[in-house]
Enzyme design. Sequence first.
Site, PDB file in Angstrom:
ATOM      1  N   HIS A 105     -10.774   6.695   1.164  1.00  0.00           N
ATOM      2  CA  HIS A 105      -9.241   6.696   1.009  1.00  0.00           C
ATOM      3  C   HIS A 105      -9.373   5.447  -0.409  1.00  0.00           C
ATOM      4  O   HIS A 105      -9.970   4.595  -0.386  1.00  0.00           O
ATOM      5  CB  HIS A 105      -8.373   6.316   1.884  1.00  0.00           C
TER       6      HIS A 105
ATOM      7  N   CYS B  42      -2.348  -2.793   7.536  1.00  0.00           N
ATOM      8  CA  CYS B  42      -1.967  -3.815   6.635  1.00  0.00           C
ATOM      9  C   CYS B  42      -0.675  -4.196   6.499  1.00  0.00           C
ATOM     10  O   CYS B  42      -0.675  -5.550   6.328  1.00  0.00           O
ATOM     11  CB  CYS B  42      -2.041  -2.850   5.344  1.00  0.00           C
TER      12      CYS B  42
ATOM     13  N   LYS C 266      -6.778  -5.080  -2.987  1.00  0.00           N
ATOM     14  CA  LYS C 266      -7.290  -5.977  -1.889  1.00  0.00           C
ATOM     15  C   LYS C 266      -8.366  -4.844  -1.314  1.00  0.00           C
ATOM     16  O   LYS C 266      -8.330  -3.469  -1.361  1.00  0.00           O
ATOM     17  CB  LYS C 266      -6.550  -6.300  -0.721  1.00  0.00           C
TER      18      LYS C 266
ATOM     19  N   ASP D 136       0.796  -1.153   0.154  1.00  0.00           N
ATOM     20  CA  ASP D 136      -0.038   0.026  -0.187  1.00  0.00           C
ATOM     21  C   ASP D 136       0.949   1.321  -0.104  1.00  0.00           C
ATOM     22  O   ASP D 136       0.526   2.285   0.764  1.00  0.00           O
ATOM     23  CB  ASP D 136      -0.888   0.072   1.226  1.00  0.00           C
TER      24      ASP D 136
HETATM   25  C1  VGL Z   1      -4.611   0.644   5.627  1.00  0.00           C
HETATM   26  C2  VGL Z   1      -6.421   1.568   6.913  1.00  0.00           C
HETATM   27  C3  VGL Z   1      -7.519   1.311   5.838  1.00  0.00           C
HETATM   28  C4  VGL Z   1      -3.502   0.084   5.406  1.00  0.00           C
HETATM   29  C5  VGL Z   1      -5.748   0.386   4.476  1.00  0.00           C
HETATM   30  O1  VGL Z   1      -2.727   0.336   4.362  1.00  0.00           O
HETATM   31  O2  VGL Z   1      -2.685   0.062   6.400  1.00  0.00           O
HETATM   32  N1  VGL Z   1      -5.164   1.424   6.698  1.00  0.00           N
HETATM   33  N2  VGL Z   1      -7.087   0.879   4.707  1.00  0.00           N
HETATM   34 ZN    ZN Z   2      -8.414   0.704   3.161  1.00  0.00          ZN
END
Ligand code: VGL
Ligand code: ZN
Length: 214
Positions: free
Chosen positions: A88, A158, A113, A15
Amino acid sequence: MNTTIGPDDCLLVIDVQNDFMPGGALAVPNGDEVVPVINRLARAFGHVVVTQDWHPAAHVSFAANHAGTQPFQMLTLPYGEQVLWPVHCVQDTPGAALHAGLHVPHARLVIRKGHHADVDSYSAFLEADRATRTGLAGYLREHGVKRVFCAGLATDYCVAWSALDARAAGFEAAVIEDACRAIDLQGSLARAWQDLGAAGVARVMSTDVLKGQG
Ligand code: VGL
Ligand code: ZN
């Protein structure tokens, strides 16, 4: 853990997306600092897999989709407790794009994902219903991968969930601490390191991994 990288090792880049960067919709403090570290690390690995958080606009994890809620509060959903986030990483938006400075040309697989509207997925392996698989474990096994080294954002969400699920799927796993940054909501970072340690996930530094690399 032996940190000499070989053909059975995979770097999982989690991410590294614009919405998690400073100024982004769900900014992770100093999230951009992971980019040069990951670029350096990636050169040591033959296997690199990249993930993207990839939500539909109607996603269940967005506070905006639950009347009367605010971002960062908890909500009980059919599969368990869910943190509600600001909107987001909506599919195909600039915020969901990988950071422009990320340079991993030899990554061949991108796992997207969190694409089901009604289920979140912090983990690159298993969605939050703890039943729906992404296919990543099968891909890694088919390529003979034994160890998964995790880097990216965010350490306590994540990255941690992916490392824990890598262990649960039978891989050795490590989190490269300085190649990650955390959100740290109400003690979530300390809890994540505790859970990772208890599960046998190694905590290493990029310098350990890069030692002996050109
Ligand atoms: C994430 C919160 C919501 C991450 C993704 O990548 O850690 N955190 N979605
Ligand atoms: Zn997320």
